[in-house]
Write a protein that holds these residues in place. Structure first.
Motif, PDB file in Angstrom:
ATOM      1  N   THR A  73      -2.987  -5.081 -11.656  1.00  0.00           N
ATOM      2  CA  THR A  73      -2.185  -4.345 -10.680  1.00  0.00           C
ATOM      3  C   THR A  73      -2.772  -2.956 -10.439  1.00  0.00           C
ATOM      4  OG1 THR A  73      -0.687  -3.571 -12.438  1.00  0.00           O
ATOM      5  CG2 THR A  73      -0.066  -5.574 -11.252  1.00  0.00           C
ATOM      6  N   VAL A  74      -3.422  -2.388 -11.455  1.00  0.00           N
ATOM      7  CA  VAL A  74      -4.078  -1.093 -11.274  1.00  0.00           C
ATOM      8  C   VAL A  74      -5.183  -1.218 -10.232  1.00  0.00           C
ATOM      9  CG1 VAL A  74      -5.582   0.613 -12.368  1.00  0.00           C
ATOM     10  CG2 VAL A  74      -3.536  -0.170 -13.562  1.00  0.00           C
ATOM     11  N   GLU A  75      -6.015  -2.235 -10.371  1.00  0.00           N
ATOM     12  CA  GLU A  75      -7.101  -2.443  -9.407  1.00  0.00           C
ATOM     13  C   GLU A  75      -6.556  -2.751  -8.021  1.00  0.00           C
ATOM     14  OE1 GLU A  75     -11.148  -3.953 -11.117  1.00  0.00           O
ATOM     15  OE2 GLU A  75      -9.592  -5.345 -11.761  1.00  0.00           O
ATOM     16  N   ARG A  76      -5.511  -3.545  -7.952  1.00  0.00           N
ATOM     17  CA  ARG A  76      -4.937  -3.907  -6.661  1.00  0.00           C
ATOM     18  C   ARG A  76      -4.340  -2.684  -5.962  1.00  0.00           C
ATOM     19  NH1 ARG A  76      -2.500  -7.988  -8.260  1.00  0.00           N
ATOM     20  NH2 ARG A  76      -0.428  -7.139  -8.654  1.00  0.00           N
ATOM     21  N   THR A  77      -3.626  -1.872  -6.708  1.00  0.00           N
ATOM     22  CA  THR A  77      -3.026  -0.678  -6.116  1.00  0.00           C
ATOM     23  C   THR A  77      -4.100   0.331  -5.703  1.00  0.00           C
ATOM     24  OG1 THR A  77      -1.077  -0.961  -7.530  1.00  0.00           O
ATOM     25  CG2 THR A  77      -1.332   1.165  -6.451  1.00  0.00           C
ATOM     26  N   LEU A  78      -5.128   0.471  -6.514  1.00  0.00           N
ATOM     27  CA  LEU A  78      -6.220   1.365  -6.145  1.00  0.00           C
ATOM     28  C   LEU A  78      -6.901   0.871  -4.874  1.00  0.00           C
ATOM     29  CD1 LEU A  78      -8.093   3.754  -6.657  1.00  0.00           C
ATOM     30  CD2 LEU A  78      -9.472   2.266  -8.129  1.00  0.00           C
ATOM     31  N   GLY A  79      -7.083  -0.444  -4.748  1.00  0.00           N
ATOM     32  CA  GLY A  79      -7.682  -0.995  -3.537  1.00  0.00           C
ATOM     33  C   GLY A  79      -6.854  -0.676  -2.304  1.00  0.00           C
ATOM     34  N   GLU A  80      -5.545  -0.770  -2.429  1.00  0.00           N
ATOM     35  CA  GLU A  80      -4.665  -0.434  -1.315  1.00  0.00           C
ATOM     36  C   GLU A  80      -4.758   1.049  -0.980  1.00  0.00           C
ATOM     37  OE1 GLU A  80       0.063  -0.754  -0.002  1.00  0.00           O
ATOM     38  OE2 GLU A  80      -0.602  -1.514  -1.962  1.00  0.00           O
ATOM     39  N   MET A  81      -4.819   1.879  -2.012  1.00  0.00           N
ATOM     40  CA  MET A  81      -4.939   3.319  -1.800  1.00  0.00           C
ATOM     41  C   MET A  81      -6.234   3.646  -1.053  1.00  0.00           C
ATOM     42  SD  MET A  81      -3.653   6.423  -2.355  1.00  0.00           S
ATOM     43  CE  MET A  81      -2.621   6.571  -3.837  1.00  0.00           C
ATOM     44  N   LYS A  82      -7.332   3.015  -1.443  1.00  0.00           N
ATOM     45  CA  LYS A  82      -8.617   3.270  -0.792  1.00  0.00           C
ATOM     46  C   LYS A  82      -8.592   2.812   0.668  1.00  0.00           C
ATOM     47  CE  LYS A  82     -11.227   1.202  -3.857  1.00  0.00           C
ATOM     48  NZ  LYS A  82     -12.455   0.715  -4.560  1.00  0.00           N
ATOM     49  N   ASP A  83      -7.974   1.662   0.917  1.00  0.00           N
ATOM     50  CA  ASP A  83      -7.933   1.121   2.272  1.00  0.00           C
ATOM     51  C   ASP A  83      -7.058   1.950   3.208  1.00  0.00           C
ATOM     52  OD1 ASP A  83      -9.603  -0.924   1.519  1.00  0.00           O
ATOM     53  OD2 ASP A  83      -7.982  -2.369   1.171  1.00  0.00           O
ATOM     54  N   ARG A  84      -5.932   2.399   2.708  1.00  0.00           N
ATOM     55  CA  ARG A  84      -4.955   3.053   3.584  1.00  0.00           C
ATOM     56  C   ARG A  84      -5.057   4.572   3.589  1.00  0.00           C
ATOM     57  NH1 ARG A  84       0.828   1.105   1.972  1.00  0.00           N
ATOM     58  NH2 ARG A  84       1.312   2.437   3.779  1.00  0.00           N
ATOM     59  N   PHE A  85      -5.410   5.146   2.435  1.00  0.00           N
ATOM     60  CA  PHE A  85      -5.385   6.610   2.332  1.00  0.00           C
ATOM     61  C   PHE A  85      -6.655   7.151   1.677  1.00  0.00           C
ATOM     62  CE2 PHE A  85      -1.041   4.897   1.613  1.00  0.00           C
ATOM     63  CZ  PHE A  85      -0.481   5.253   2.840  1.00  0.00           C
ATOM     64  N   GLY A  86      -7.779   6.515   1.966  1.00  0.00           N
ATOM     65  CA  GLY A  86      -9.021   6.857   1.291  1.00  0.00           C
ATOM     66  C   GLY A  86      -9.484   8.289   1.461  1.00  0.00           C
ATOM     67  N   SER A  87      -9.066   8.953   2.533  1.00  0.00           N
ATOM     68  CA  SER A  87      -9.522  10.329   2.785  1.00  0.00           C
ATOM     69  C   SER A  87      -8.611  11.385   2.176  1.00  0.00           C
ATOM     70  CB  SER A  87      -9.636  10.575   4.293  1.00  0.00           C
ATOM     71  OG  SER A  87      -8.366  10.441   4.921  1.00  0.00           O
ATOM     72  N   THR A  88      -7.545  10.975   1.517  1.00  0.00           N
ATOM     73  CA  THR A  88      -6.590  11.939   0.965  1.00  0.00           C
ATOM     74  C   THR A  88      -6.952  12.312  -0.475  1.00  0.00           C
ATOM     75  OG1 THR A  88      -5.093  10.270   0.056  1.00  0.00           O
ATOM     76  CG2 THR A  88      -4.774  10.890   2.374  1.00  0.00           C
ATOM     77  N   PRO A  89      -6.523  13.493  -0.917  1.00  0.00           N
ATOM     78  CA  PRO A  89      -6.734  13.862  -2.320  1.00  0.00           C
ATOM     79  C   PRO A  89      -6.078  12.874  -3.293  1.00  0.00           C
ATOM     80  CG  PRO A  89      -6.127  15.792  -1.036  1.00  0.00           C
ATOM     81  CD  PRO A  89      -5.933  14.602  -0.148  1.00  0.00           C
TER      82      PRO A  89
END
Length: 224
Positions: A73-89
């Motif tokens: 779930t850590v990897e899955r959530t990180l993947g979603e974060m990169k896809d949707r909000f990759g440019s944010t801090p």
């Protein structure tokens, strides 16, 4: 019969009509552009605030995943974060947090992938520096010496340069290159502030390669 006041008012009215006939379209266009720009700015600000709020919520989810200790779930959530909000801090912080969690769970490949993403995509040079240093350490552990040195060959903010030199020294020591390691440790020790606790750790490494720090001169910037 028109009075002088009536004639003066009529003249002013004619001047106004002439002015608007000449410049009215231009003024209207300028006002429209300004209004659209203002609306666009407000829209962009709203979008930014909305993105930040959603990214923060997803980061909270990642923290809960880390606490639960589930690497998938850590990897899955990180993947979603990169896809949707990759440019944010938040995405950059998420990458570092996920990398540590995955490393602690023995998922070295996932940890290195997360760190490599931060090192490559982060906008903040501080996050990039931390990611590269940690990635170099993990590559050192897996004996990926050349790749580790490649990570440390990137540009770093000045305040991270002593840490980079120290990490390079560790890599050279692991390769059996004592002279190169000694040079990097000296560089790190000299650049660190005298009261910095990390400097003592570097001093121990210098002693291990036969260097007495009493013989070293401080950096020129520290002599004043």
């Amino acid at each position: 019969m028109a009075t002088p006041l009536d004639l003066q008012e009529q003249e002013q009215l004619d001047q106004i009509k002439h002015f608007w006939k000449t410049w009215g379209n231009l003024i209207t266009s300028v006002l429209l552009v300004v209004a659209l720009a203002f609306a666009g700015w407000n829209g962009w600000q709203y979008y930014q605030r909305n993105q930040a709020a959603q990214a923060a919520a997803l980061y909270d989810t990642l923290e809960r995943n880390v606490e639960a200790g589930d690497p998938a779930t850590v990897e899955r959530t990180l993947g979603e974060m990169k896809d949707r909000f990759g440019s944010t801090p938040y995405a950059q912080q998420a990458g570092l947090l996920a990398a540590k969690a995955l490393h602690d769970k023995g998922n070295a490949e996932g940890s290195r992938a997360a760190l490599a993403w931060v090192a490559d995509k982060a906008v903040d040079p501080g996050y990039q520096a931390v990611a590269r240093l940690r990635l170099a350490a993990e590559l050192l552990d897996s004996k990926g010496y050349d790749e580790a040195l490649k990570q440390l060959g990137a540009s770093f903010p000045k305040e991270y340069e002593p840490l980079v030199a120290d990490r390079k020294g560790d890599i050279y020591m692991a390769q059996g290159k004592r002279d190169e390691a000694r040079a990097e440790y000296q560089k790190a020790w000299t650049a660190l502030e005298p009261r910095n606790d990390y400097r003592r750790m570097v001093e121990i490494k210098l002693n291990a390669v036969g260097v007495d720090t009493q013989s070293l001169k401080p950096a020129a910037s520290k002599q004043s």
